[in-house]
Scaffold this motif. Structure first.
Motif, PDB file in Angstrom:
ATOM      1  N   UNK A  77       0.849  -1.191   0.000  1.00 32.61           N
ATOM      2  CA  UNK A  77       0.000   0.000   0.000  1.00 32.61           C
ATOM      3  C   UNK A  77       0.886   1.243   0.000  1.00 32.61           C
ATOM      4  N   UNK A  78       0.670   2.124  -0.989  1.00 38.94           N
ATOM      5  CA  UNK A  78       1.524   3.303  -1.168  1.00 38.94           C
ATOM      6  C   UNK A  78       0.678   4.486  -1.622  1.00 38.94           C
ATOM      7  N   UNK A  79       1.310   5.653  -1.654  1.00 38.86           N
ATOM      8  CA  UNK A  79       0.597   6.872  -2.036  1.00 38.86           C
ATOM      9  C   UNK A  79       0.576   7.111  -3.540  1.00 38.86           C
ATOM     10  N   UNK A  80       1.688   6.795  -4.237  1.00 36.72           N
ATOM     11  CA  UNK A  80       1.840   7.193  -5.648  1.00 36.72           C
ATOM     12  C   UNK A  80       2.368   6.070  -6.528  1.00 36.72           C
ATOM     13  N   UNK A  81       2.144   6.173  -7.847  1.00 37.79           N
ATOM     14  CA  UNK A  81       2.918   5.360  -8.786  1.00 37.79           C
ATOM     15  C   UNK A  81       4.407   5.636  -8.589  1.00 37.79           C
ATOM     16  N   UNK A  82       5.182   4.635  -8.742  1.00 35.33           N
ATOM     17  CA  UNK A  82       6.636   4.548  -8.576  1.00 35.33           C
ATOM     18  C   UNK A  82       7.063   4.350  -7.125  1.00 35.33           C
ATOM     19  N   UNK A  83       6.187   4.545  -6.158  1.00 40.93           N
ATOM     20  CA  UNK A  83       6.577   4.322  -4.757  1.00 40.93           C
ATOM     21  C   UNK A  83       7.066   2.890  -4.497  1.00 40.93           C
ATOM     22  N   UNK A  84       6.430   1.858  -5.060  1.00 42.63           N
ATOM     23  CA  UNK A  84       6.953   0.511  -4.797  1.00 42.63           C
ATOM     24  C   UNK A  84       8.339   0.274  -5.386  1.00 42.63           C
ATOM     25  N   UNK A 109      -6.955   4.272  -6.189  1.00 38.38           N
ATOM     26  CA  UNK A 109      -8.125   4.620  -5.395  1.00 38.38           C
ATOM     27  C   UNK A 109      -8.697   6.001  -5.686  1.00 38.38           C
ATOM     28  N   UNK A 110      -7.968   6.848  -6.390  1.00 36.89           N
ATOM     29  CA  UNK A 110      -8.517   8.128  -6.801  1.00 36.89           C
ATOM     30  C   UNK A 110      -8.430   9.255  -5.792  1.00 36.89           C
ATOM     31  N   UNK A 111      -7.628   9.120  -4.742  1.00 34.11           N
ATOM     32  CA  UNK A 111      -7.422  10.245  -3.835  1.00 34.11           C
ATOM     33  C   UNK A 111      -6.528  11.273  -4.527  1.00 34.11           C
ATOM     34  N   UNK A 112      -6.686  12.567  -4.208  1.00 33.30           N
ATOM     35  CA  UNK A 112      -5.943  13.606  -4.936  1.00 33.30           C
ATOM     36  C   UNK A 112      -4.453  13.601  -4.623  1.00 33.30           C
ATOM     37  N   UNK A 113      -3.655  13.580  -5.661  1.00 33.33           N
ATOM     38  CA  UNK A 113      -2.205  13.597  -5.532  1.00 33.33           C
ATOM     39  C   UNK A 113      -1.755  14.896  -4.870  1.00 33.33           C
ATOM     40  N   UNK A 114      -0.760  14.796  -3.984  1.00 37.84           N
ATOM     41  CA  UNK A 114      -0.200  15.915  -3.225  1.00 37.84           C
ATOM     42  C   UNK A 114      -1.164  16.499  -2.196  1.00 37.84           C
ATOM     43  N   UNK A 115      -2.293  15.828  -1.989  1.00 35.83           N
ATOM     44  CA  UNK A 115      -3.255  16.261  -0.970  1.00 35.83           C
ATOM     45  C   UNK A 115      -3.698  15.076  -0.101  1.00 35.83           C
ATOM     46  N   UNK A 155       1.428  -6.734   5.361  1.00 32.50           N
ATOM     47  CA  UNK A 155       1.228  -5.474   4.650  1.00 32.50           C
ATOM     48  C   UNK A 155       2.557  -4.731   4.609  1.00 32.50           C
ATOM     49  N   UNK A 156       2.862  -4.136   3.445  1.00 28.53           N
ATOM     50  CA  UNK A 156       4.075  -3.349   3.257  1.00 28.53           C
ATOM     51  C   UNK A 156       3.705  -1.955   2.792  1.00 28.53           C
ATOM     52  N   UNK A 157       4.466  -0.957   3.225  1.00 27.52           N
ATOM     53  CA  UNK A 157       4.253   0.398   2.708  1.00 27.52           C
ATOM     54  C   UNK A 157       5.585   1.129   2.641  1.00 27.52           C
ATOM     55  N   UNK A 158       5.586   2.280   1.985  1.00 31.23           N
ATOM     56  CA  UNK A 158       6.781   3.101   1.935  1.00 31.23           C
ATOM     57  C   UNK A 158       6.949   3.851   3.256  1.00 31.23           C
ATOM     58  N   UNK A 159       8.131   4.365   3.458  1.00 31.29           N
ATOM     59  CA  UNK A 159       8.548   4.985   4.711  1.00 31.29           C
ATOM     60  C   UNK A 159       7.663   6.169   5.091  1.00 31.29           C
ATOM     61  N   UNK A 160       7.315   6.244   6.368  1.00 32.71           N
ATOM     62  CA  UNK A 160       6.452   7.320   6.841  1.00 32.71           C
ATOM     63  C   UNK A 160       7.104   8.261   7.823  1.00 32.71           C
ATOM     64  N   UNK A 210       8.193  13.200   1.838  1.00 32.32           N
ATOM     65  CA  UNK A 210       7.048  13.916   1.278  1.00 32.32           C
ATOM     66  C   UNK A 210       5.846  13.817   2.217  1.00 32.32           C
ATOM     67  N   UNK A 211       5.041  14.881   2.234  1.00 30.88           N
ATOM     68  CA  UNK A 211       3.847  14.898   3.080  1.00 30.88           C
ATOM     69  C   UNK A 211       2.905  13.754   2.752  1.00 30.88           C
ATOM     70  N   UNK A 212       2.708  13.456   1.462  1.00 32.46           N
ATOM     71  CA  UNK A 212       1.801  12.363   1.079  1.00 32.46           C
ATOM     72  C   UNK A 212       2.249  11.044   1.697  1.00 32.46           C
ATOM     73  N   UNK A 213       3.550  10.777   1.699  1.00 27.88           N
ATOM     74  CA  UNK A 213       4.062   9.536   2.277  1.00 27.88           C
ATOM     75  C   UNK A 213       3.811   9.478   3.782  1.00 27.88           C
ATOM     76  N   UNK A 214       4.076  10.595   4.454  1.00 30.70           N
ATOM     77  CA  UNK A 214       3.917  10.654   5.908  1.00 30.70           C
ATOM     78  C   UNK A 214       2.456  10.461   6.288  1.00 30.70           C
TER      79      UNK A 214
END
Length: 226
Positions: free
Chosen positions: A16-23, A84-90, A113-118, A129-133
């Motif tokens: 589970x990640x915020x953006x494309x390329x995060x994995x 999922x369609x949530x707004x990028x950078x928000x 479950x795996x995710x990028x660093x928060x 980045x704020x989106x990641x956090x």
């Protein structure tokens, strides 16, 4: 400090990640290894990264980045990718995001479950980045609110507790990241995409002190706490 070997007694992982390329920044070499062993890996992305390509309208960039992510996932053996369609950078740690995370976890029913660093910084002077956090915080909160969550949750970043031997899977990770060509071409117009990908993957797959492998990727166990 020695790192534990990442567990192998699981069959399905949910990334589970915020953006494309995060994995692809850190996890894809490990994912390539796991899918080669017959494990199922599913990607869930909060956004389509639609404001991530400078000079490209969101309505063009969003579909382009989704296509790049689907192609990138396929390189490392992942065929289940959803946006999922949530707004990028928000991205915010909101009830809506936590509810979506919970719904996906319950539907996929992963073992881990795996995710990028928060965390706030990757290193001193290198802020996250704020989106990641916000996304990682929402994931941890959603996990804590679940009655029967997956057995473990990890994020990928500094200060790892577990590591994966990815020797033999580095090139797959490079090819996977290079699929994000439209994004990388704008990010650094002077460096060929494949060279950018190779440099980035090298950073995340170098030897780790305390872990016996020529190439390794680290993860931090966030839940359950020991």
């Amino acid at each position: 400090m020695s790192l534990d070997t990442f567990p192998s007694d699981w069959s399905t992982a949910l990334v589970l990640v915020a953006h494309p390329d995060d994995p692809e920044y850190g996890m894809s070499a490990g994912i390539a290894r796991w899918t080669s062993e017959g494990k199922r890996v599913v990607y869930g992305l909060a956004t389509s990264g639609e404001v991530g390509i400078e000079g490209m309208p969101a309505e063009v960039a969003g579909p382009a980045r989704e296509a790049e992510q689907i192609a990138s996932a396929a390189v490392v053996g992942v065929t289940e990718v959803e946006f999922w369609g949530f707004p990028d950078s928000q991205v915010r740690n909101s009830p809506e995001l936590r509810a979506k995370i919970t719904e996906v976890i319950e539907r996929v029913s992963p073992d881990i479950v795996l995710c990028t660093y928060g965390g706030a910084e990757f290193a001193p002077g290198f802020p996250n980045q704020s989106d990641h956090i916000e996304f990682a915080a929402a994931l941890l909160d959603a996990y804590d609110e679940m009655t029967s969550p997956p057995s473990q949750l990890y994020w990928n970043g500094p200060g790892g507790t577990h590591a994966v031997d990815v020797d033999g899977f580095v090139e797959a990770a490079v090819e996977s990241l290079a699929c994000h060509s439209k994004y990388l071409e704008v990010l650094d117009p002077t460096t060929p995409v494949i060279e950018q990908a190779r440099n980035q993957v090298a950073t995340f797959t170098k030897p780790i002190d305390g872990f016996d492998a020529a190439h390794a990727t680290s993860f931090t166990l966030m839940r359950p706490k020991s």
